[in-house]
Design a protein around this motif. Structure first.
Motif, PDB file in Angstrom:
ATOM      1  N   LEU A   1       0.851  -1.184   0.000  1.00 58.20           N
ATOM      2  CA  LEU A   1       0.000   0.000   0.000  1.00 58.20           C
ATOM      3  C   LEU A   1       0.886   1.233   0.000  1.00 58.20           C
ATOM      4  O   LEU A   1       1.768   1.366   0.861  1.00 58.20           O
ATOM      5  CB  LEU A   1      -0.913   0.014   1.232  1.00 58.20           C
ATOM      6  CG  LEU A   1      -1.791  -1.227   1.460  1.00 58.20           C
ATOM      7  CD1 LEU A   1      -2.636  -1.047   2.711  1.00 58.20           C
ATOM      8  CD2 LEU A   1      -2.661  -1.525   0.254  1.00 58.20           C
ATOM      9  N   LEU A   2       0.673   2.135  -0.949  1.00 53.99           N
ATOM     10  CA  LEU A   2       1.501   3.322  -1.087  1.00 53.99           C
ATOM     11  C   LEU A   2       0.657   4.586  -1.100  1.00 53.99           C
ATOM     12  O   LEU A   2      -0.506   4.566  -1.511  1.00 53.99           O
ATOM     13  CB  LEU A   2       2.309   3.270  -2.396  1.00 53.99           C
ATOM     14  CG  LEU A   2       3.353   2.165  -2.541  1.00 53.99           C
ATOM     15  CD1 LEU A   2       3.889   2.142  -3.975  1.00 53.99           C
ATOM     16  CD2 LEU A   2       4.493   2.370  -1.549  1.00 53.99           C
ATOM     17  N   SER A   3       1.233   5.667  -0.640  1.00 55.21           N
ATOM     18  CA  SER A   3       0.617   6.970  -0.865  1.00 55.21           C
ATOM     19  C   SER A   3       0.841   7.338  -2.329  1.00 55.21           C
ATOM     20  O   SER A   3       1.588   6.658  -3.035  1.00 55.21           O
ATOM     21  CB  SER A   3       1.243   8.025   0.045  1.00 55.21           C
ATOM     22  OG  SER A   3       2.607   8.220  -0.310  1.00 55.21           O
ATOM     23  N   GLY A   4       0.226   8.406  -2.768  1.00 56.93           N
ATOM     24  CA  GLY A   4       0.468   8.856  -4.132  1.00 56.93           C
ATOM     25  C   GLY A   4       1.784   9.625  -4.227  1.00 56.93           C
ATOM     26  O   GLY A   4       2.695   9.448  -3.423  1.00 56.93           O
ATOM     27  N   TYR A   5       1.853  10.501  -5.195  1.00 55.44           N
ATOM     28  CA  TYR A   5       3.078  11.239  -5.519  1.00 55.44           C
ATOM     29  C   TYR A   5       3.660  11.962  -4.304  1.00 55.44           C
ATOM     30  O   TYR A   5       2.945  12.623  -3.544  1.00 55.44           O
ATOM     31  CB  TYR A   5       2.769  12.246  -6.616  1.00 55.44           C
ATOM     32  CG  TYR A   5       3.970  13.026  -7.093  1.00 55.44           C
ATOM     33  CD1 TYR A   5       4.702  12.593  -8.190  1.00 55.44           C
ATOM     34  CD2 TYR A   5       4.372  14.190  -6.442  1.00 55.44           C
ATOM     35  CE1 TYR A   5       5.802  13.304  -8.634  1.00 55.44           C
ATOM     36  CE2 TYR A   5       5.468  14.907  -6.876  1.00 55.44           C
ATOM     37  CZ  TYR A   5       6.183  14.464  -7.966  1.00 55.44           C
ATOM     38  OH  TYR A   5       7.282  15.171  -8.393  1.00 55.44           O
ATOM     39  N   VAL A   6       4.969  11.835  -4.135  1.00 56.56           N
ATOM     40  CA  VAL A   6       5.705  12.539  -3.078  1.00 56.56           C
ATOM     41  C   VAL A   6       7.063  12.952  -3.623  1.00 56.56           C
ATOM     42  O   VAL A   6       7.770  12.131  -4.224  1.00 56.56           O
ATOM     43  CB  VAL A   6       5.930  11.649  -1.833  1.00 56.56           C
ATOM     44  CG1 VAL A   6       6.636  12.451  -0.746  1.00 56.56           C
ATOM     45  CG2 VAL A   6       4.634  11.086  -1.309  1.00 56.56           C
ATOM     46  N   ASP A   7       7.425  14.199  -3.438  1.00 58.93           N
ATOM     47  CA  ASP A   7       8.787  14.640  -3.743  1.00 58.93           C
ATOM     48  C   ASP A   7       9.679  14.364  -2.543  1.00 58.93           C
ATOM     49  O   ASP A   7       9.265  14.552  -1.391  1.00 58.93           O
ATOM     50  CB  ASP A   7       8.825  16.135  -4.068  1.00 58.93           C
ATOM     51  CG  ASP A   7       8.259  16.461  -5.431  1.00 58.93           C
ATOM     52  OD1 ASP A   7       8.572  15.720  -6.385  1.00 58.93           O
ATOM     53  OD2 ASP A   7       7.492  17.440  -5.554  1.00 58.93           O
ATOM     54  N   HIS A   8      10.892  13.923  -2.796  1.00 64.73           N
ATOM     55  CA  HIS A   8      11.852  13.692  -1.714  1.00 64.73           C
ATOM     56  C   HIS A   8      12.705  14.937  -1.514  1.00 64.73           C
ATOM     57  O   HIS A   8      13.303  15.452  -2.452  1.00 64.73           O
ATOM     58  CB  HIS A   8      12.763  12.504  -2.046  1.00 64.73           C
ATOM     59  CG  HIS A   8      13.806  12.250  -1.009  1.00 64.73           C
ATOM     60  ND1 HIS A   8      15.129  12.597  -1.164  1.00 64.73           N
ATOM     61  CD2 HIS A   8      13.712  11.687   0.230  1.00 64.73           C
ATOM     62  CE1 HIS A   8      15.811  12.249  -0.088  1.00 64.73           C
ATOM     63  NE2 HIS A   8      14.971  11.701   0.772  1.00 64.73           N
ATOM     64  N   PHE A   9      12.717  15.435  -0.284  1.00 64.22           N
ATOM     65  CA  PHE A   9      13.534  16.597   0.065  1.00 64.22           C
ATOM     66  C   PHE A   9      14.654  16.129   0.987  1.00 64.22           C
ATOM     67  O   PHE A   9      14.404  15.688   2.108  1.00 64.22           O
ATOM     68  CB  PHE A   9      12.684  17.667   0.768  1.00 64.22           C
ATOM     69  CG  PHE A   9      11.741  18.392  -0.154  1.00 64.22           C
ATOM     70  CD1 PHE A   9      12.053  19.650  -0.640  1.00 64.22           C
ATOM     71  CD2 PHE A   9      10.545  17.805  -0.535  1.00 64.22           C
ATOM     72  CE1 PHE A   9      11.188  20.322  -1.497  1.00 64.22           C
ATOM     73  CE2 PHE A   9       9.669  18.462  -1.379  1.00 64.22           C
ATOM     74  CZ  PHE A   9       9.994  19.723  -1.869  1.00 64.22           C
ATOM     75  N   GLN A  10      15.882  16.222   0.505  1.00 63.50           N
ATOM     76  CA  GLN A  10      17.012  15.762   1.296  1.00 63.50           C
ATOM     77  C   GLN A  10      17.649  16.912   2.061  1.00 63.50           C
ATOM     78  O   GLN A  10      17.625  18.072   1.629  1.00 63.50           O
ATOM     79  CB  GLN A  10      18.065  15.113   0.392  1.00 63.50           C
ATOM     80  CG  GLN A  10      18.806  16.100  -0.509  1.00 63.50           C
ATOM     81  CD  GLN A  10      19.896  15.430  -1.336  1.00 63.50           C
ATOM     82  OE1 GLN A  10      19.603  14.559  -2.152  1.00 63.50           O
ATOM     83  NE2 GLN A  10      21.144  15.834  -1.114  1.00 63.50           N
ATOM     84  N   SER A  11      18.182  16.595   3.238  1.00 64.75           N
ATOM     85  CA  SER A  11      18.936  17.579   3.996  1.00 64.75           C
ATOM     86  C   SER A  11      20.252  17.850   3.277  1.00 64.75           C
ATOM     87  O   SER A  11      20.879  16.934   2.738  1.00 64.75           O
ATOM     88  CB  SER A  11      19.200  17.079   5.411  1.00 64.75           C
ATOM     89  OG  SER A  11      18.003  16.986   6.150  1.00 64.75           O
ATOM     90  N   LEU A  12      20.663  19.114   3.284  1.00 67.54           N
ATOM     91  CA  LEU A  12      21.873  19.531   2.572  1.00 67.54           C
ATOM     92  C   LEU A  12      22.948  19.947   3.565  1.00 67.54           C
ATOM     93  O   LEU A  12      22.670  20.651   4.545  1.00 67.54           O
ATOM     94  CB  LEU A  12      21.562  20.686   1.631  1.00 67.54           C
ATOM     95  CG  LEU A  12      20.477  20.419   0.580  1.00 67.54           C
ATOM     96  CD1 LEU A  12      20.188  21.677  -0.224  1.00 67.54           C
ATOM     97  CD2 LEU A  12      20.892  19.278  -0.337  1.00 67.54           C
ATOM     98  N   ALA A  13      24.171  19.506   3.320  1.00 64.72           N
ATOM     99  CA  ALA A  13      25.271  19.825   4.227  1.00 64.72           C
ATOM    100  C   ALA A  13      25.465  21.321   4.377  1.00 64.72           C
ATOM    101  O   ALA A  13      25.834  21.819   5.443  1.00 64.72           O
ATOM    102  CB  ALA A  13      26.553  19.170   3.721  1.00 64.72           C
TER     103      ALA A  13
END
Length: 433
Positions: free
Chosen positions: A111-123
């Motif tokens: 079971l998955l949610s729909g569309y999601v953008d991944h936001f990564q932490s930046l050094a």
């Protein structure tokens, strides 16, 4: 060509590089008169240097700008957060779905949610402290993509996910509107420009301030039950209501469940550990106001260890949310919003769950998680190559080793009127491990 811009508050003409600093000064309500006069003098000097006519003699910086003025300024100044955009029509979720579809194991349901953008932490920006903000961005990206009612309200209807400094301003506005008064007090009503850790309570405050029905669920041992935000139906008799929030903070230097996680890197955590280990049974209980947690309360509460959390997540993604029947389907995209997943020292985003029946007949669950600490490029590559992604995304019961966890979820619909007032007090449902 004239590259100058006008301040949305006072209409002073400034170069773009100076606009944000100048406009931020309108949010500072506690500045003294001398400091405001000094700021005005600097603005006048800058205008003269740029050969811009000085503002009229009637212009003064307001000590207290209205809420509408602050929101209008924030909407005008905020900009889209930069992130690596996965070059696939359905983003990472589509790639993840494809990997499961290619899996030879047919005795499994995802079971998955729909569309999601991944936001990564930046050094260079937020490594070590920004995971909470990044998870809020991930949830926001889903809401903007899937819920028209939410996209019209979130961040002034901008239609995009703002960068962290502007999310910090939105949290301050939520506090000023009266959402999560205790949290606002803890941060001295200010987080803009800071590296403060945040968690589910701040996540809920932001989304609730836009009318979204953000809820919090706490998972933990019974010994720590009284330290959660609220415990409806608590077995402690009678419950003790703390009249002064600072009293509780003096005792453990914590505010609700979130600060309990934050003290994990401080000496105060030993006090909580002693409670878990049974060295102390004395406690106080803060009972907050009630919101509708009917969905959370319907889920099973008596399970073996951390399995109760996995069961809750499975029920969340499956209950009344499927766009199509689970029967004969290996991967199902649901209508559910991803979950903000908090534990000691870190937070992540749950985008789904896998169920599979092992050869011995015992069911097995795996949480499907996007971690802000991971690089989006690495996630995309592993999913496209169908190699290595399980180590990055799948988390089974054996990985749940923390004594307490917390989830923030968002129910459908938009709150108005009296319900908005009720949402101002952040509470939670406690589920015992």
């Amino acid at each position: 060509m004239d590259s100058s811009v006008n301040c949305p508050f006072c209409h002073l003409t400034l170069p773009p590089s100076q606009l944000q600093r100048h406009a931020n000064s309108h949010f500072d309500e506690d500045d003294g008169v001398a400091e405001k006069d000094e700021q005005l003098a600097r603005d006048l000097e800058l205008a003269q240097q740029l050969s811009i006519p000085p503002p009229s003699s009637t212009f003064t910086l307001q000590e207290n700008n209205t809420m509408d003025e602050k929101i209008s300024c924030l909407i005008a100044l905020q900009y889209r957060s930069s992130f690596y955009h996965v070059k696939s029509p359905g983003g990472l979720i589509s790639l993840l779905s494809n990997c499961f579809e290619l899996d030879a194991d047919t005795d499994t349901t995802v079971l998955l949610s729909g569309y999601v953008d991944h936001f990564q932490s930046l050094a260079s920006e937020d490594a070590g402290w920004g995971c909470g903000w990044r998870n809020i961005q991930m949830l926001s990206s889903h809401l903007l993509s899937h819920r028209h009612d939410a996209s019209e309200l979130l961040f002034g209807g901008s239609g995009f996910v703002p960068d962290i400094p502007f999310l910090q301003r939105w949290l301050e506005i939520a506090w000023e509107k009266g959402f999560d008064a205790l949290g606002s007090h803890h941060f001295n009503n200010s987080v803009y420009g800071s590296k403060h850790w945040i968690g589910t309570t701040e996540c809920a405050a932001i989304f609730r301030s836009f009318g979204l029905r953000a809820r919090i669920v706490d998972f933990g041992p019974k010994e720590l039950q009284s330290f959660f935000l609220s415990v409806p139906g608590t077995s402690l008799t009678p419950p003790v209501v703390i009249a002064n929030a600072s009293d509780k903070r003096k005792a453990f230097q914590v505010y609700g469940p979130m600060d309990r996680y934050l003290v994990g890197r401080n000496s105060d955590v030993s006090q909580l550990d002693s409670i878990v280990n049974g060295q102390s049974q004395s406690s106080t209980n803060y009972v907050a106001g009630g919101s509708d947690h009917s969905m959370a309360n319907r889920f099973p509460r008596k399970k073996e260890g951390h399995q109760v959390l996995l069961d809750w997540v499975w029920n969340y993604f499956s209950e009344e949310s499927l766009t199509t029947s689970v029967q004969n389907r290996q991967v199902v995209i649901t209508n559910r919003v991803p979950l903000y997943f908090q534990h000691d020292g870190h937070s992540r985003t749950i985008v789904g769950i896998q169920f599979r029946r092992q050869q011995n007949g015992v069911p097995q669950y795996n949480l499907l998680i996007l971690d802000p600490a991971h690089r989006t490029v690495a996630l995309e590559r592993s999913l496209r190559e169908n190699a290595g992604w399980k180590k990055l995304i799948k988390r089974g019961a054996h990985t749940l080793k923390k004594p307490q966890y917390q989830l923030c979820y968002i129910d459908p619909g938009i709150a108005i009127g009296e319900e908005m007032e009720q949402l101002k007090k952040i509470d939670s449902v406690f589920i015992e491990f």
